[in-house]
Design an enzyme around this catalytic site. Sequence first.
Site, PDB file in Angstrom:
ATOM      1  N   HIS A  44      22.035   6.175  10.295  1.00 45.95           N
ATOM      2  CA  HIS A  44      21.196   7.486  10.419  1.00 45.95           C
ATOM      3  C   HIS A  44      21.812   8.173  11.431  1.00 45.95           C
ATOM      4  O   HIS A  44      21.486   8.461  12.518  1.00 45.95           O
ATOM      5  CB  HIS A  44      19.717   6.827  10.812  1.00 45.95           C
ATOM      6  CG  HIS A  44      18.881   8.155  10.688  1.00 45.95           C
ATOM      7  ND1 HIS A  44      17.488   7.729  10.723  1.00 45.95           N
ATOM      8  CD2 HIS A  44      19.034   9.577  11.191  1.00 45.95           C
ATOM      9  CE1 HIS A  44      16.918   9.121  10.726  1.00 45.95           C
ATOM     10  NE2 HIS A  44      17.734   9.924  10.929  1.00 45.95           N
ATOM     11  N   GLU A  75      20.742   7.512   5.933  1.00 46.58           N
ATOM     12  CA  GLU A  75      19.511   8.355   6.390  1.00 46.58           C
ATOM     13  C   GLU A  75      19.490   9.328   7.330  1.00 46.58           C
ATOM     14  O   GLU A  75      20.635   9.607   8.198  1.00 46.58           O
ATOM     15  CB  GLU A  75      18.664   7.159   7.247  1.00 46.58           C
ATOM     16  CG  GLU A  75      18.459   5.715   6.520  1.00 46.58           C
ATOM     17  CD  GLU A  75      17.274   4.933   7.152  1.00 46.58           C
ATOM     18  OE1 GLU A  75      17.277   5.252   8.155  1.00 46.58           O
ATOM     19  OE2 GLU A  75      16.756   4.114   6.391  1.00 46.58           O
ATOM     20  N   HIS A 196      11.572  -0.007   9.212  1.00 45.67           N
ATOM     21  CA  HIS A 196      11.298   0.293  10.627  1.00 45.67           C
ATOM     22  C   HIS A 196      10.719  -0.874  11.340  1.00 45.67           C
ATOM     23  O   HIS A 196       9.562  -1.002  10.944  1.00 45.67           O
ATOM     24  CB  HIS A 196      10.649   1.470  10.700  1.00 45.67           C
ATOM     25  CG  HIS A 196      10.628   2.179  12.190  1.00 45.67           C
ATOM     26  ND1 HIS A 196      12.004   3.359  12.516  1.00 45.67           N
ATOM     27  CD2 HIS A 196      10.249   1.971  13.469  1.00 45.67           C
ATOM     28  CE1 HIS A 196      11.641   3.677  13.692  1.00 45.67           C
ATOM     29  NE2 HIS A 196      10.815   2.727  14.449  1.00 45.67           N
TER      30      HIS A 196
HETATM   31  C1  LIG Z   1      14.250   6.068   9.346  1.00 51.28           C
HETATM   32  C2  LIG Z   1      14.102   4.700  10.221  1.00 51.28           C
HETATM   33  O1  LIG Z   1      12.961   4.322  10.544  1.00 51.28           O
HETATM   34  C3  LIG Z   1      15.137   4.240  10.896  1.00 51.28           C
HETATM   35  O2  LIG Z   1      15.960   4.024   9.943  1.00 51.28           O
HETATM   36  C4  LIG Z   1      15.708   4.895  11.764  1.00 51.28           C
HETATM   37  O3  LIG Z   1      17.121   4.945  11.524  1.00 51.28           O
HETATM   38  C5  LIG Z   1      15.873   4.421  13.321  1.00 51.28           C
HETATM   39  O4  LIG Z   1      16.295   5.364  14.146  1.00 51.28           O
HETATM   40  P1  LIG Z   1      16.896   4.971  15.451  1.00 51.28           P
HETATM   41  O5  LIG Z   1      18.042   3.737  15.149  1.00 51.28           O
HETATM   42  O6  LIG Z   1      17.718   6.192  16.048  1.00 51.28           O
HETATM   43  O7  LIG Z   1      15.766   4.357  16.191  1.00 51.28           O
HETATM   44  N1  LIG Z   2      14.978   2.712   7.706  1.00 51.02           N
HETATM   45  C1  LIG Z   2      14.758   1.695   8.625  1.00 51.02           C
HETATM   46  C2  LIG Z   2      16.053   1.464   9.050  1.00 51.02           C
HETATM   47  O1  LIG Z   2      17.324   1.602   8.701  1.00 51.02           O
HETATM   48  C3  LIG Z   2      16.218   0.532  10.357  1.00 51.02           C
HETATM   49  O2  LIG Z   2      15.131   0.555  11.152  1.00 51.02           O
HETATM   50  P1  LIG Z   2      14.891  -0.373  12.288  1.00 51.02           P
HETATM   51  O3  LIG Z   2      15.133  -1.872  11.964  1.00 51.02           O
HETATM   52  O4  LIG Z   2      16.029  -0.205  13.292  1.00 51.02           O
HETATM   53  O5  LIG Z   2      13.561  -0.374  13.095  1.00 51.02           O
END
Ligand SMILES: CC(=O)[C@@H](O)[C@H](O)COP(=O)(O)O
Ligand SMILES: NCC(=O)COP(=O)(O)O
Length: 245
Positions: A44, A75, A196
């Site tokens: 992301h 993402e 998440h």
């Molecule tokens: C969209 C989501 O919930 C996660 O994929 C996000 O990538 C978390 O981002 P951080 O790793 O910056 O917390």
């Molecule tokens: N879209 C959720 C993700 O890629 C990872 O979320 P997290 O496990 O880091 O909270």
Amino acid sequence: MPTQLSVNLNKIALIRNSRGRDYPSISHFAHLALKAGAAGVTIHPRPDQRHARYSDVAALKEVVAQYPGTELNIEGYPDRAFLDVVLAARPHQCTLVPDEPGQITSDHGWNIARDLDKLKPIVAELKAAGIRVSLFVDPDPMQIVLAPATGCDRIELYTESFAHQHEQDDFTAEFARFAEAAAAASAAGLGINAGHDLNLDNLADFLVIPDILEVSIGHALTVEALHYGYTETVQRYVAILKAAG
Ligand SMILES: CC(=O)[C@@H](O)[C@H](O)COP(=O)(O)O
Ligand SMILES: NCC(=O)COP(=O)(O)O
């Protein structure tokens, strides 16, 4: 087919960026994840590139290409810089997230009712490039039923509230909310991803919800790997997914 695991590498990138050189390499950890049975990897890249960087996208596309059948999921918020990186790399999937630049993490899904006209051309541009599009959403059937109008293929359920209630050992009501949201997505013809704050403790309880195609997990997985090692941790997730059927 069991729910597929996409390992989010953001936190590996965060450690990497803390020393200004390519150690740890997220490509190395992508190899470890895919060798351990993950179906794909996710990053992301945020506008400040605090962890995943735009330059990581092409590098991970090259890694994933070495493992037939695995996928790269990118993402992020669909500003022009993000979209140009995604369109150049053409990952298998792009998950659009409505984060503001300064957010510490993702904490809400799209307001599709408000943002429909914004999302439609963005989704069309990504799909024209052959990229599957998923929208990050709250478990709200009122929003989810609007998602097909954007042209997206899937939604990703934002699972923080389920994870939080699971920690309180009081998740029955939240589980029901997610089950209702997933049913609305299925009825609307949408594929269902989730992510998440999922972890080794809550994942099996979440997967009682049917038809979850993919979970993307990174934060907890990285911490759990400090205890069990990266390869074993991914293998533990894969075993949970296989047991869930
Ligand atoms: C969209 C989501 O919930 C996660 O994929 C996000 O990538 C978390 O981002 P951080 O790793 O910056 O917390
Ligand atoms: N879209 C959720 C993700 O890629 C990872 O979320 P997290 O496990 O880091 O909270």
